[in-house]
Structure formats: C-alpha cells, structure tokens
Design a protein around this motif. Structure first.
Motif, PDB file in Angstrom:
ATOM      1  N   THR A 164     103.159  42.775 163.192  1.00 42.59           N
ATOM      2  CA  THR A 164     102.114  42.170 162.368  1.00 42.59           C
ATOM      3  C   THR A 164     101.408  43.214 161.515  1.00 42.59           C
ATOM      4  N   ILE A 165     100.923  42.745 160.387  1.00 44.15           N
ATOM      5  CA  ILE A 165     100.046  43.548 159.536  1.00 44.15           C
ATOM      6  C   ILE A 165      98.849  42.671 159.210  1.00 44.15           C
ATOM      7  N   GLU A 166      97.660  43.146 159.561  1.00 43.74           N
ATOM      8  CA  GLU A 166      96.430  42.397 159.281  1.00 43.74           C
ATOM      9  C   GLU A 166      95.744  43.022 158.073  1.00 43.74           C
ATOM     10  N   LEU A 167      95.506  42.177 157.064  1.00 51.36           N
ATOM     11  CA  LEU A 167      94.905  42.617 155.810  1.00 51.36           C
ATOM     12  C   LEU A 167      93.470  42.076 155.716  1.00 51.36           C
ATOM     13  N   PRO A 168      92.465  42.937 155.850  1.00 51.24           N
ATOM     14  CA  PRO A 168      91.078  42.469 155.729  1.00 51.24           C
ATOM     15  C   PRO A 168      90.615  42.538 154.267  1.00 51.24           C
ATOM     16  N   PHE A 169      90.069  41.437 153.781  1.00 51.56           N
ATOM     17  CA  PHE A 169      89.534  41.386 152.429  1.00 51.56           C
ATOM     18  C   PHE A 169      88.023  41.260 152.493  1.00 51.56           C
TER      19      PHE A 169
END
Length: 182
Positions: free
Chosen positions: A75-80
C-alpha cells in the motif's frame, strides 16, 4: 455582478468590494436585497465558504503502513491537505520503474478516507527495482475547484507538466529497508 435568468455570479473583485477589503477564506454570509420593477422588496441571506488555497500532497507518504520491509509493496497512503476524492483517480497516477519503465496499474484499487487516498498494490506484481509514483495534477482538485499544487508555491499546477513524486524501492528479502537481502 453578472445576472442571467434570475441567477447571478460575483467575481472575486466584486466579493472584495462588497466586503470592503480582501475577503478571507472561511465561512461568510451575504445579505441580499432585491427590489422588482413595482417596488416589492425581498431579502435573503446566502451563506458560503470561500476556499482559495490549492490542495497539496503532504508528507509523510506512508508505504506499507509504515513497515520498513521492502520484500513487497502492498500500500501507499497519500495524505492531501484537502479532500480530493471527487477528482482523484488512477488516471492521475503513473508508476515508473528504474527511471522510465511504465508499470500499468491494472487491478490496483484507490480508496479514500477524508483527506487520505490509499493505493492498494497487493494485486500488482512488482519486480525488484527503484520506483517513482507520479501524481499528475491535471484533473485533481478540491471541492471548490482549486487544482493540486505539486510544487507548493500556492498555485495549482494543471497543464504545467509538473507532478508530485513518491520514490520507493522494492527488494525481495529486504526486511529492514537497508537495500540488503536479510
């Protein structure tokens, strides 16, 4: 102020003029009074939220839920900085291996939780290598229509060729992310 068929729009300059100074981001109420040709008066309040900052991809991007092992990439979690879930799709992401080989994202899923997007790569077979996940801002915007700012200069970057990037590597047998098989 532009009027058409009973609707109107206010430019940013008109909003600032009505307020008497630069209108700050946040919630506001505009009190409107209208008079028709025979002198009937009606009024109502229009509440809105002014949102001018462009959303940004924030640090830290989390790979494999923070686990150090690089034997596989799940997984890759992208916080915006803002919710971009209505605009962000797999078409806005490009995965490159070893500097240029495009890895198709077939079977990959993208899910959202508030301001975080999670890319699930468990169905994707990734050979060992160095990877870059490009986040292309051309269609990524917040609910107010502000496009993603990938270079964090306060201006959205659609159509500029700029992109956000997340670098990572995968090495079978690497249990502690030191680029050695353990």
């Amino acid at each position: 102020v532009a009027f058409a068929n009973g609707a109107f729009s206010l430019s940013r300059a008109a909003q600032d003029s009505i307020f008497g100074q630069t209108l700050s981001d946040g919630p506001h109420t505009l009190h409107l009074v209208a008079t028709d040709t025979v002198g009937n008066i009606s009024s109502f309040d229009f509440t809105f939220t002014l949102d001018t900052p462009a959303p940004v991809l924030q640090a830290p991007v989390v790979i494999n839920e923070g686990n150090k092992q690089r034997s596989r990439i799940d997984t890759i979690e992208l916080p915006f900085s803002e919710n971009v879930s209505a605009a962000l799709s797999l078409a806005d992401l490009q995965l490159l291996r070893n500097g240029g080989d495009i890895v198709p994202l077939n079977g990959v899923s993208l899910t959202f939780s508030g301001t975080h997007a999670a890319l699930d790569l468990r169905t994707l077979v990734l050979p060992d290598g160095d990877y870059v996940l490009k986040v292309i801002p051309d269609a990524i915007a917040d609910a107010a229509g502000n496009f993603l700012d990938v270079d964090i200069d306060g201006v959205g970057d659609p159509g500029t060729g700029k992109f956000g990037s997340v670098a990572f590597f995968k090495l079978a047998g690497d249990a502690n992310a030191d680029r050695n098989v353990n």
